[in-house]
Motif scaffolding. Structure first.
Motif, PDB file in Angstrom:
ATOM      1  N   PRO A   7     -17.529 -33.785   9.522  1.00 50.97           N
ATOM      2  CA  PRO A   7     -18.427 -32.629   9.637  1.00 50.97           C
ATOM      3  C   PRO A   7     -18.769 -32.029   8.279  1.00 50.97           C
ATOM      4  O   PRO A   7     -18.033 -32.185   7.311  1.00 50.97           O
ATOM      5  CB  PRO A   7     -17.609 -31.640  10.472  1.00 50.97           C
ATOM      6  N   LEU A   8     -19.885 -31.313   8.225  1.00 50.25           N
ATOM      7  CA  LEU A   8     -20.277 -30.583   7.023  1.00 50.25           C
ATOM      8  C   LEU A   8     -19.692 -29.179   7.010  1.00 50.25           C
ATOM      9  O   LEU A   8     -19.555 -28.569   5.962  1.00 50.25           O
ATOM     10  CB  LEU A   8     -21.802 -30.481   6.937  1.00 50.25           C
ATOM     11  N   PHE A   9     -19.372 -28.682   8.207  1.00 50.38           N
ATOM     12  CA  PHE A   9     -18.803 -27.342   8.306  1.00 50.38           C
ATOM     13  C   PHE A   9     -17.925 -27.242   9.547  1.00 50.38           C
ATOM     14  O   PHE A   9     -18.006 -28.057  10.453  1.00 50.38           O
ATOM     15  CB  PHE A   9     -19.894 -26.259   8.348  1.00 50.38           C
ATOM     16  N   PHE A  10     -17.072 -26.223   9.523  1.00 53.03           N
ATOM     17  CA  PHE A  10     -16.247 -25.859  10.662  1.00 53.03           C
ATOM     18  C   PHE A  10     -16.682 -24.473  11.122  1.00 53.03           C
ATOM     19  O   PHE A  10     -17.556 -23.862  10.509  1.00 53.03           O
ATOM     20  CB  PHE A  10     -14.761 -25.840  10.273  1.00 53.03           C
ATOM     21  N   THR A  11     -16.059 -23.968  12.159  1.00 54.52           N
ATOM     22  CA  THR A  11     -16.330 -22.619  12.636  1.00 54.52           C
ATOM     23  C   THR A  11     -15.186 -21.713  12.218  1.00 54.52           C
ATOM     24  O   THR A  11     -14.018 -22.026  12.457  1.00 54.52           O
ATOM     25  CB  THR A  11     -16.493 -22.592  14.166  1.00 54.52           C
ATOM     26  N   ALA A  12     -15.527 -20.598  11.584  1.00 56.85           N
ATOM     27  CA  ALA A  12     -14.538 -19.583  11.221  1.00 56.85           C
ATOM     28  C   ALA A  12     -14.765 -18.363  12.101  1.00 56.85           C
ATOM     29  O   ALA A  12     -15.882 -17.854  12.175  1.00 56.85           O
ATOM     30  CB  ALA A  12     -14.673 -19.202   9.755  1.00 56.85           C
ATOM     31  N   SER A  13     -13.718 -17.926  12.768  1.00 56.04           N
ATOM     32  CA  SER A  13     -13.757 -16.711  13.582  1.00 56.04           C
ATOM     33  C   SER A  13     -12.987 -15.623  12.854  1.00 56.04           C
ATOM     34  O   SER A  13     -11.964 -15.895  12.218  1.00 56.04           O
ATOM     35  CB  SER A  13     -13.113 -16.946  14.948  1.00 56.04           C
ATOM     36  N   VAL A  14     -13.463 -14.397  12.955  1.00 52.71           N
ATOM     37  CA  VAL A  14     -12.822 -13.264  12.310  1.00 52.71           C
ATOM     38  C   VAL A  14     -12.198 -12.381  13.389  1.00 52.71           C
ATOM     39  O   VAL A  14     -12.843 -12.037  14.368  1.00 52.71           O
ATOM     40  CB  VAL A  14     -13.833 -12.447  11.482  1.00 52.71           C
ATOM     41  N   ALA A  15     -10.927 -12.053  13.203  1.00 51.82           N
ATOM     42  CA  ALA A  15     -10.228 -11.173  14.140  1.00 51.82           C
ATOM     43  C   ALA A  15      -9.833  -9.902  13.400  1.00 51.82           C
ATOM     44  O   ALA A  15      -9.477  -9.965  12.230  1.00 51.82           O
ATOM     45  CB  ALA A  15      -8.992 -11.878  14.691  1.00 51.82           C
ATOM     46  N   PRO A  16      -9.885  -8.773  14.030  1.00 52.61           N
ATOM     47  CA  PRO A  16     -10.403  -8.583  15.386  1.00 52.61           C
ATOM     48  C   PRO A  16     -11.933  -8.633  15.391  1.00 52.61           C
ATOM     49  O   PRO A  16     -12.572  -8.561  14.346  1.00 52.61           O
ATOM     50  CB  PRO A  16      -9.914  -7.193  15.764  1.00 52.61           C
ATOM     51  N   GLY A  17     -12.467  -8.766  16.546  1.00 54.37           N
ATOM     52  CA  GLY A  17     -13.907  -8.719  16.718  1.00 54.37           C
ATOM     53  C   GLY A  17     -14.521 -10.032  17.150  1.00 54.37           C
ATOM     54  O   GLY A  17     -15.499 -10.047  17.864  1.00 54.37           O
ATOM     55  N   GLY A  18     -13.978 -11.149  16.682  1.00 49.28           N
ATOM     56  CA  GLY A  18     -14.448 -12.442  17.124  1.00 49.28           C
ATOM     57  C   GLY A  18     -15.747 -12.931  16.524  1.00 49.28           C
ATOM     58  O   GLY A  18     -16.325 -13.899  17.006  1.00 49.28           O
ATOM     59  N   GLN A  19     -16.244 -12.279  15.458  1.00 53.03           N
ATOM     60  CA  GLN A  19     -17.467 -12.766  14.819  1.00 53.03           C
ATOM     61  C   GLN A  19     -17.225 -14.187  14.319  1.00 53.03           C
ATOM     62  O   GLN A  19     -16.148 -14.498  13.793  1.00 53.03           O
ATOM     63  CB  GLN A  19     -17.849 -11.856  13.660  1.00 53.03           C
ATOM     64  N   GLN A  20     -18.217 -15.067  14.489  1.00 49.95           N
ATOM     65  CA  GLN A  20     -18.084 -16.460  14.072  1.00 49.95           C
ATOM     66  C   GLN A  20     -19.154 -16.825  13.059  1.00 49.95           C
ATOM     67  O   GLN A  20     -20.293 -16.368  13.158  1.00 49.95           O
ATOM     68  CB  GLN A  20     -18.192 -17.399  15.272  1.00 49.95           C
ATOM     69  N   VAL A  21     -18.751 -17.659  12.095  1.00 52.05           N
ATOM     70  CA  VAL A  21     -19.684 -18.146  11.069  1.00 52.05           C
ATOM     71  C   VAL A  21     -19.425 -19.631  10.835  1.00 52.05           C
ATOM     72  O   VAL A  21     -18.355 -20.146  11.153  1.00 52.05           O
ATOM     73  CB  VAL A  21     -19.542 -17.378   9.733  1.00 52.05           C
ATOM     74  N   ASP A  22     -20.409 -20.297  10.241  1.00 51.10           N
ATOM     75  CA  ASP A  22     -20.224 -21.663   9.784  1.00 51.10           C
ATOM     76  C   ASP A  22     -19.425 -21.616   8.492  1.00 51.10           C
ATOM     77  O   ASP A  22     -19.796 -20.904   7.558  1.00 51.10           O
ATOM     78  CB  ASP A  22     -21.566 -22.345   9.519  1.00 51.10           C
ATOM     79  N   ALA A  23     -18.319 -22.348   8.446  1.00 50.89           N
ATOM     80  CA  ALA A  23     -17.468 -22.404   7.259  1.00 50.89           C
ATOM     81  C   ALA A  23     -17.671 -23.773   6.611  1.00 50.89           C
ATOM     82  O   ALA A  23     -17.129 -24.777   7.070  1.00 50.89           O
ATOM     83  CB  ALA A  23     -16.007 -22.176   7.638  1.00 50.89           C
ATOM     84  N   TRP A  24     -18.466 -23.792   5.561  1.00 46.91           N
ATOM     85  CA  TRP A  24     -18.863 -25.037   4.908  1.00 46.91           C
ATOM     86  C   TRP A  24     -17.715 -25.618   4.098  1.00 46.91           C
ATOM     87  O   TRP A  24     -17.016 -24.898   3.382  1.00 46.91           O
ATOM     88  CB  TRP A  24     -20.083 -24.781   4.032  1.00 46.91           C
ATOM     89  N   LEU A  25     -17.524 -26.930   4.193  1.00 49.91           N
ATOM     90  CA  LEU A  25     -16.437 -27.610   3.501  1.00 49.91           C
ATOM     91  C   LEU A  25     -16.553 -27.531   1.984  1.00 49.91           C
ATOM     92  O   LEU A  25     -15.545 -27.551   1.288  1.00 49.91           O
ATOM     93  CB  LEU A  25     -16.406 -29.091   3.894  1.00 49.91           C
ATOM     94  N   ASN A  26     -17.770 -27.441   1.461  1.00 47.03           N
ATOM     95  CA  ASN A  26     -17.985 -27.526   0.019  1.00 47.03           C
ATOM     96  C   ASN A  26     -18.044 -26.171  -0.680  1.00 47.03           C
ATOM     97  O   ASN A  26     -18.443 -26.101  -1.836  1.00 47.03           O
ATOM     98  CB  ASN A  26     -19.266 -28.306  -0.274  1.00 47.03           C
ATOM     99  N   GLN A  27     -17.667 -25.099   0.016  1.00 50.10           N
ATOM    100  CA  GLN A  27     -17.684 -23.789  -0.638  1.00 50.10           C
ATOM    101  C   GLN A  27     -16.511 -22.946  -0.139  1.00 50.10           C
ATOM    102  O   GLN A  27     -16.020 -23.145   0.965  1.00 50.10           O
ATOM    103  CB  GLN A  27     -19.000 -23.062  -0.403  1.00 50.10           C
ATOM    104  N   PRO A  28     -16.066 -21.998  -0.962  1.00 52.63           N
ATOM    105  CA  PRO A  28     -14.966 -21.136  -0.538  1.00 52.63           C
ATOM    106  C   PRO A  28     -15.310 -20.371   0.747  1.00 52.63           C
ATOM    107  O   PRO A  28     -16.471 -20.027   1.002  1.00 52.63           O
ATOM    108  CB  PRO A  28     -14.782 -20.166  -1.713  1.00 52.63           C
ATOM    109  N   LEU A  29     -14.293 -20.123   1.516  1.00 50.70           N
ATOM    110  CA  LEU A  29     -14.446 -19.435   2.797  1.00 50.70           C
ATOM    111  C   LEU A  29     -15.136 -18.084   2.639  1.00 50.70           C
ATOM    112  O   LEU A  29     -15.954 -17.703   3.467  1.00 50.70           O
ATOM    113  CB  LEU A  29     -13.068 -19.275   3.443  1.00 50.70           C
ATOM    114  N   LEU A  30     -14.864 -17.359   1.575  1.00 49.11           N
ATOM    115  CA  LEU A  30     -15.489 -16.057   1.348  1.00 49.11           C
ATOM    116  C   LEU A  30     -17.015 -16.171   1.318  1.00 49.11           C
ATOM    117  O   LEU A  30     -17.715 -15.340   1.898  1.00 49.11           O
ATOM    118  CB  LEU A  30     -14.972 -15.416   0.063  1.00 49.11           C
ATOM    119  N   LEU A  31     -17.547 -17.177   0.671  1.00 50.78           N
ATOM    120  CA  LEU A  31     -19.003 -17.351   0.620  1.00 50.78           C
ATOM    121  C   LEU A  31     -19.576 -17.592   2.014  1.00 50.78           C
ATOM    122  O   LEU A  31     -20.628 -17.060   2.360  1.00 50.78           O
ATOM    123  CB  LEU A  31     -19.382 -18.501  -0.305  1.00 50.78           C
ATOM    124  N   SER A  32     -18.885 -18.394   2.805  1.00 52.33           N
ATOM    125  CA  SER A  32     -19.344 -18.630   4.183  1.00 52.33           C
ATOM    126  C   SER A  32     -19.315 -17.346   4.995  1.00 52.33           C
ATOM    127  O   SER A  32     -20.233 -17.075   5.773  1.00 52.33           O
ATOM    128  CB  SER A  32     -18.474 -19.694   4.855  1.00 52.33           C
TER     129      SER A  32
END
Length: 97
Positions: A7-32
């Protein structure tokens, strides 16, 4: 190899709240997180100030620096620095209080 196997990206969920973003393999999680409109605290962006610290409730990350600003105990307990952490799987990141 199919895109499901590489894959090019994974899914990152933020707790609490459950917001989801694409977490790209080629960049730090903070940028995603920022690209996904998640308001996550940050400052130095090089793994030393610890402003962005969070805890992985699920998933794995990797680092491209030898030792980010975390103790061995914090790493064992699942704490990560999203500014220098790259996703290796779908993950859930818990905000620090």
């Amino acid at each position: 190899m199919s895109s499901a196997e590489n894959p090019l990206f994974f899914t990152a969920s933020v707790a609490p709240g459950g917001q989801q973003v694409d977490a790209w393999l080629n960049q730090p999680l903070l940028l995603s997180l920022e690209q996904g409109s998640v308001d996550w605290p940050s400052s130095c962006r090089n793994g030393t100030c610890r402003t962005c610290i969070g805890q992985l409730a699920q998933g794995q990350v990797r680092y491209e620096i030898d030792w980010p600003g975390l103790s061995a105990e914090e790493r064992f307990d699942g704490y990560v620095l999203p500014c220098v952490a790259y996703p290796c799987s779908d993950l859930t990141l818990q905000r620090e209080s």
